[in-house]
Design a protein around this motif. Structure first.
Motif, PDB file in Angstrom:
ATOM      1  N   ALA A 189      -6.934  14.253   5.972  1.00 33.26           N
ATOM      2  CA  ALA A 189      -6.901  12.809   5.802  1.00 33.26           C
ATOM      3  C   ALA A 189      -5.489  12.285   5.602  1.00 33.26           C
ATOM      4  O   ALA A 189      -5.304  11.100   5.310  1.00 33.26           O
ATOM      5  N   ALA A 190      -4.478  13.147   5.765  1.00 39.09           N
ATOM      6  CA  ALA A 190      -3.100  12.741   5.493  1.00 39.09           C
ATOM      7  C   ALA A 190      -2.645  11.591   6.372  1.00 39.09           C
ATOM      8  O   ALA A 190      -1.743  10.822   6.004  1.00 39.09           O
ATOM      9  N   ASP A 191      -3.232  11.456   7.557  1.00 40.08           N
ATOM     10  CA  ASP A 191      -2.857  10.361   8.459  1.00 40.08           C
ATOM     11  C   ASP A 191      -3.828   9.185   8.364  1.00 40.08           C
ATOM     12  O   ASP A 191      -3.808   8.296   9.221  1.00 40.08           O
ATOM     13  N   GLY A 192      -4.637   9.188   7.323  1.00 37.58           N
ATOM     14  CA  GLY A 192      -5.681   8.165   7.230  1.00 37.58           C
ATOM     15  C   GLY A 192      -5.340   6.997   6.333  1.00 37.58           C
ATOM     16  O   GLY A 192      -6.247   6.276   5.898  1.00 37.58           O
ATOM     17  N   TYR A 193      -4.065   6.803   6.062  1.00 37.97           N
ATOM     18  CA  TYR A 193      -3.693   5.680   5.201  1.00 37.97           C
ATOM     19  C   TYR A 193      -4.038   4.358   5.878  1.00 37.97           C
ATOM     20  O   TYR A 193      -3.778   4.155   7.065  1.00 37.97           O
ATOM     21  N   VAL A 214      -6.816  11.749  -7.302  1.00 39.51           N
ATOM     22  CA  VAL A 214      -8.071  11.078  -6.967  1.00 39.51           C
ATOM     23  C   VAL A 214      -8.089   9.677  -7.555  1.00 39.51           C
ATOM     24  O   VAL A 214      -8.551   8.717  -6.916  1.00 39.51           O
ATOM     25  N   ALA A 215      -7.594   9.542  -8.774  1.00 38.38           N
ATOM     26  CA  ALA A 215      -7.570   8.221  -9.411  1.00 38.38           C
ATOM     27  C   ALA A 215      -6.721   7.248  -8.601  1.00 38.38           C
ATOM     28  O   ALA A 215      -7.081   6.072  -8.461  1.00 38.38           O
ATOM     29  N   TRP A 216      -5.580   7.709  -8.067  1.00 35.72           N
ATOM     30  CA  TRP A 216      -4.730   6.831  -7.252  1.00 35.72           C
ATOM     31  C   TRP A 216      -5.472   6.411  -5.986  1.00 35.72           C
ATOM     32  O   TRP A 216      -5.469   5.233  -5.616  1.00 35.72           O
ATOM     33  N   LEU A 217      -6.099   7.365  -5.318  1.00 35.17           N
ATOM     34  CA  LEU A 217      -6.827   7.049  -4.081  1.00 35.17           C
ATOM     35  C   LEU A 217      -7.964   6.062  -4.349  1.00 35.17           C
ATOM     36  O   LEU A 217      -8.182   5.125  -3.579  1.00 35.17           O
ATOM     37  N   ALA A 218      -8.702   6.290  -5.438  1.00 35.14           N
ATOM     38  CA  ALA A 218      -9.825   5.406  -5.749  1.00 35.14           C
ATOM     39  C   ALA A 218      -9.340   4.012  -6.106  1.00 35.14           C
ATOM     40  O   ALA A 218      -9.943   3.015  -5.691  1.00 35.14           O
ATOM     41  N   ARG A 219      -8.270   3.929  -6.865  1.00 33.28           N
ATOM     42  CA  ARG A 219      -7.772   2.615  -7.285  1.00 33.28           C
ATOM     43  C   ARG A 219      -7.369   1.764  -6.089  1.00 33.28           C
ATOM     44  O   ARG A 219      -7.663   0.562  -6.055  1.00 33.28           O
ATOM     45  N   TYR A 220      -6.725   2.387  -5.105  1.00 32.12           N
ATOM     46  CA  TYR A 220      -6.217   1.616  -3.969  1.00 32.12           C
ATOM     47  C   TYR A 220      -7.129   1.698  -2.744  1.00 32.12           C
ATOM     48  O   TYR A 220      -6.727   1.365  -1.645  1.00 32.12           O
ATOM     49  N   ARG A 221      -8.362   2.171  -2.969  1.00 34.91           N
ATOM     50  CA  ARG A 221      -9.394   2.198  -1.926  1.00 34.91           C
ATOM     51  C   ARG A 221      -8.935   2.964  -0.681  1.00 34.91           C
ATOM     52  O   ARG A 221      -9.136   2.532   0.451  1.00 34.91           O
ATOM     53  N   GLN A 222      -8.343   4.090  -0.896  1.00 32.55           N
ATOM     54  CA  GLN A 222      -7.886   4.940   0.193  1.00 32.55           C
ATOM     55  C   GLN A 222      -8.771   6.184   0.270  1.00 32.55           C
ATOM     56  O   GLN A 222      -9.214   6.714  -0.751  1.00 32.55           O
ATOM     57  N   GLN A 261       0.489   9.850   1.010  1.00 38.26           N
ATOM     58  CA  GLN A 261       0.637  11.234   1.466  1.00 38.26           C
ATOM     59  C   GLN A 261       0.926  12.173   0.303  1.00 38.26           C
ATOM     60  O   GLN A 261       0.427  13.307   0.273  1.00 38.26           O
ATOM     61  N   THR A 262       1.700  11.686  -0.654  1.00 44.93           N
ATOM     62  CA  THR A 262       1.967  12.495  -1.846  1.00 44.93           C
ATOM     63  C   THR A 262       0.674  12.763  -2.613  1.00 44.93           C
ATOM     64  O   THR A 262       0.422  13.882  -3.079  1.00 44.93           O
ATOM     65  N   ALA A 263      -0.153  11.733  -2.737  1.00 47.94           N
ATOM     66  CA  ALA A 263      -1.418  11.898  -3.448  1.00 47.94           C
ATOM     67  C   ALA A 263      -2.330  12.887  -2.726  1.00 47.94           C
ATOM     68  O   ALA A 263      -2.994  13.719  -3.358  1.00 47.94           O
ATOM     69  N   ILE A 264      -2.368  12.812  -1.399  1.00 49.32           N
ATOM     70  CA  ILE A 264      -3.201  13.729  -0.619  1.00 49.32           C
ATOM     71  C   ILE A 264      -2.741  15.167  -0.837  1.00 49.32           C
ATOM     72  O   ILE A 264      -3.554  16.082  -1.082  1.00 49.32           O
ATOM     73  N   ARG A 312       2.875  -5.418  -0.534  1.00 46.83           N
ATOM     74  CA  ARG A 312       4.290  -5.664  -0.821  1.00 46.83           C
ATOM     75  C   ARG A 312       5.105  -4.381  -0.918  1.00 46.83           C
ATOM     76  O   ARG A 312       6.339  -4.422  -0.901  1.00 46.83           O
ATOM     77  N   SER A 313       4.455  -3.233  -1.021  1.00 48.57           N
ATOM     78  CA  SER A 313       5.180  -1.985  -1.234  1.00 48.57           C
ATOM     79  C   SER A 313       5.687  -1.397   0.086  1.00 48.57           C
ATOM     80  O   SER A 313       4.988  -1.414   1.098  1.00 48.57           O
ATOM     81  N   LYS A 314       6.893  -0.869   0.057  1.00 45.69           N
ATOM     82  CA  LYS A 314       7.459  -0.165   1.200  1.00 45.69           C
ATOM     83  C   LYS A 314       7.235   1.337   1.092  1.00 45.69           C
ATOM     84  O   LYS A 314       7.561   2.089   2.015  1.00 45.69           O
ATOM     85  N   GLU A 315       6.702   1.761  -0.037  1.00 46.52           N
ATOM     86  CA  GLU A 315       6.536   3.190  -0.283  1.00 46.52           C
ATOM     87  C   GLU A 315       5.063   3.601  -0.374  1.00 46.52           C
ATOM     88  O   GLU A 315       4.757   4.753  -0.680  1.00 46.52           O
ATOM     89  N   ALA A 316       4.149   2.667  -0.120  1.00 53.15           N
ATOM     90  CA  ALA A 316       2.729   2.959  -0.299  1.00 53.15           C
ATOM     91  C   ALA A 316       2.260   4.102   0.596  1.00 53.15           C
ATOM     92  O   ALA A 316       1.489   4.972   0.164  1.00 53.15           O
ATOM     93  N   HIS A 317       2.747   4.114   1.856  1.00 55.60           N
ATOM     94  CA  HIS A 317       2.317   5.172   2.777  1.00 55.60           C
ATOM     95  C   HIS A 317       2.746   6.543   2.268  1.00 55.60           C
ATOM     96  O   HIS A 317       1.962   7.509   2.262  1.00 55.60           O
ATOM     97  N   SER A 318       3.996   6.643   1.835  1.00 54.41           N
ATOM     98  CA  SER A 318       4.476   7.934   1.331  1.00 54.41           C
ATOM     99  C   SER A 318       3.774   8.302   0.026  1.00 54.41           C
ATOM    100  O   SER A 318       3.500   9.490  -0.237  1.00 54.41           O
ATOM    101  N   GLN A 319       3.440   7.298  -0.809  1.00 52.02           N
ATOM    102  CA  GLN A 319       2.692   7.587  -2.033  1.00 52.02           C
ATOM    103  C   GLN A 319       1.298   8.115  -1.704  1.00 52.02           C
ATOM    104  O   GLN A 319       0.788   9.011  -2.384  1.00 52.02           O
TER     105      GLN A 319
END
Length: 635
Positions: free
Chosen positions: A49-53, A188-196, A159-162, A150-157
């Motif tokens: 799922a790393a490319d599923g952002y 998991v908490a990060w993914l759930a919070r941001y609906r990813q 991938q880091t979470a994955i 607004r974040s420029k780092e959300a995608h990398s965050q």
């Protein structure tokens, strides 16, 4: 008699839920413990799922904004009729400030919105109502969506979470490491919070979704706390077949509790068996009938306990009365006196059987009425406890009664529990067995405490007064280490927004970390600092001991001891202040020889600590009634 019957039962039931145990809809029976088989496919599934952002766009943000405005509008309409109280709620929840920031669009100050969002989770009575909770959830959703837009780092965050999640699962499968599971839970908490990656979140949570707290209370312990003799004297007032009866009655009997097998709820009955011995005078016109009577009575009331609260069936009593006439007199004299007595004797003989039946029915009615009255107080106390109405405001932020699960066998009351809000993880396996006979046992997985602590304390500020009130509400007293002397300055801690207090449970060791993102002492403010204490558990007759391993570890977030980095002077000052404060909270040694239950439940006597073990993320504690204690007192 009735107060004594109901109050101990209330203590026992409230004791069973007094740690705010919250359950889950799983089989209440403890499943046999089995090792968790490594799931090699799950980490691979996570990495796939790393490319599923999914980057939310301004259209998505506009939709969230619309939902939030609608929720705030419903809230304002709800508060409008409340006058000054409604305006006070609006000020507390920063409704005007939030509206002003929303009008700024992408330039909105998210810190203002975050402050308001925390207030919706402040735990104050009323915030659980739908209009408040819906507005709070809509605000939280808007903030998270805006943060990604607004974040420029959300995608990398993402991938880091994955990767953190996949790596944590692999490490956990290989080693069973608590730290590895904690890393996975954070991801998991990060993914759930941001609906990813919702499918990934569901799959991981599905694996780590076992109950993470088990509690059992033995029938013997409940008996010892509740069963008691009854010996009470009270006036008698009644009217039977037109005769006014008055006198004195003494009730002698026994109160007991009986558990009934039930898989989905807790079922139990309180019972009273006794005899009332009465000496009375019946007045009917000029006649006076002097009598003694024995009324045998058996009464019971059944209670049902589940996650929604406690309910009760109507009380049921049965009684039989046997009476003896000790003499008949009258208020008249001469021939009239003789006539009155003769008529009275005849009527007493003719009506004796009927009078006894009526007296028995009246005794049943009185018993049921008093039993129902006293049961009402018990039901209110237990339901307030389960539904959180009597909790400290911070504790109301914890799990709700919708999750609680009770069950009973003939021998014990059981509670299974899961604390798994949001995207957090619970236990992956059943708990270890209790290895000793136990009157009371509690087995808690580290995830129960960690998830509950995050739900309650994340981002919250706790000052001295609040800490003392919280300790008083939870413990019944204020520990000396929380009190400041007159020479010490008032303090406060603002907990970190993630993992504010965390526990790691290893083989016979427990590590506790408190993470503060800001501290105050007097008028001085300090930045973040973490405090860690590590304890080793050991058996020491007649109890257990937890010995702290080394000094408290007090360092800023991310600081690595031995790396050559030195603390700034201000950090060193805070470190010394925290060491002084937390030395009392985490002493070098904690010794426990037993437990005494609160209030009238103390009748059970002292409970000796028989087991205190830590393994595979589980802390298991078991107590047994001390030899010579009042086991099933006065049966």
């Amino acid at each position: 008699m009735y107060n004594r019957l109901m109050a101990p039962l209330g203590l026992a039931v409230i004791f069973a839920v007094s740690c705010d145990i919250e359950g889950y809809g799983q089989n209440p029976s403890d499943a046999p413990r089995s090792a968790v088989s490594p799931d090699a496919e799950l980490p691979a599934l996570v990495r796939s799922a790393a490319d599923g952002y999914v980057q939310p766009d301004e259209t998505e943000l506009a939709r969230r904004l619309g939902e939030l405005r609608q929720a705030l509008d419903r809230l304002e309409r709800y508060l409008a009729p409340a006058g000054a109280n409604g305006q006070a709620w609006k000020r507390f929840l920063l409704v005007n400030e939030v509206t002003a920031e929303l009008d700024r669009g992408l330039q909105a100050d998210l810190s203002v919105l975050e402050t308001a969002a925390r207030r919706y989770r402040g735990g104050h009575a009323g915030l659980e109502l739908p209009r408040f909770s819906q507005a709070g959830e809509a605000l939280r959703s808007y903030i998270d969506t805006a943060a990604l837009v607004r974040s420029k780092e959300a995608h990398s965050q993402f991938q880091t979470a994955i990767e953190q999640l996949a790596g944590g699962l692999e490490e956990y499968d290989a080693t069973g490491s608590s730290e590895a599971l904690d890393k996975a839970a954070e991801a998991v908490a990060w993914l759930a919070r941001y609906r990813q990656a919702p499918g990934i979140v569901q799959a991981v949570r599905g694996r780590f979704s076992r109950p993470n707290l088990y509690a059992r209370v033995s029938r013997e312990l409940l008996d010892a706390a509740i069963a008691r003799p009854v010996d009470e004297t009270a006036p008698v007032r009644d009217v039977i077949l037109g005769t006014r009866v008055s006198g004195t009655g003494r009730t002698v009997g026994q109160v007991a509790i009986r558990l009934l097998p039930s898989r989905d709820t807790a079922l139990f009955e309180t019972e009273m068996r006794g005899t009332n011995y009465a000496r009375t005078v019946g007045r009917n016109g000029p006649a006076r009938i002097h009598s003694s009577a024995q009324t045998r009575i058996y009464g019971r009331k059944r209670f049902v306990l589940d996650g929604q609260g406690m309910r009760a069936y109507p009380a049921s009593a049965s009684a039989t009365t046997q009476s003896t006439v000790r003499g008949i007199s009258s208020t008249k004299r001469g021939l009239v006196d003789c006539l009155v007595k003769r008529v009275a004797r005849k009527r007493v003989g003719e009506q004796k059987a009927l009078s006894e039946r009526i007296a028995a029915r009246h005794a049943e009615q009185r018993f049921n009425a008093r039993f129902e009255s006293q049961a009402g107080g018990l039901l209110a106390r237990v339901n307030d406890r389960i539904q959180g109405r009597d909790r400290h405001p911070l504790l109301r932020r914890g799990p709700t009664g919708d999750q609680i699960r009770f069950s009973t066998t003939e021998d014990e009351l059981r509670v299974t529990a899961i604390e798994q809000p949001g995207g957090r993880l619970a236990a992956a396996q059943a708990p270890p067995d209790v290895a000793v006979p136990a009157s009371l046992s509690v087995r808690m997985h580290e995830s129960f405490f960690n998830n509950l602590a995050e739900e309650i304390f994340a981002g919250q500020t706790l000052d001295q007064a609040q800490a003392e009130r919280l300790a008083l509400d939870v413990l019944g007293s204020i520990p000396a280490e929380l009190r400041d002397s007159e020479r010490e300055e008032a303090w406060s801690i603002t907990f970190a927004s993630r993992r504010p207090i965390s526990v790691l449970i290893h083989e016979n060791t427990v590590s506790i970390t408190v993470r503060g993102q800001r501290y105050t002492s007097g008028r001085r403010q300090y930045s973040g600092m973490n405090v860690t204490a590590r304890y080793e558990l050991a058996r020491r007759e007649p109890g257990m001991t937890a010995a702290r391993q080394g000094e408290l570890e007090i360092f800023p977030p991310g600081f690595v001891p031995g790396s050559g980095r030195r603390l700034a002077l201000r950090q060193q000052t805070l470190r010394n202040l925290l060491k002084h404060r937390f030395e009392g909270v985490f002493p070098p040694e904690i010794v426990s020889e037993g437990l005494e239950l609160p209030g009238q439940a103390a009748r059970a006597g002292r409970l000796e600590l028989r087991q205190l073990t830590a393994e595979d993320g589980w802390l298991s504690v078991a107590w047994q009634q001390a030899s010579g204690s009042r086991l099933a007192a006065a049966r």
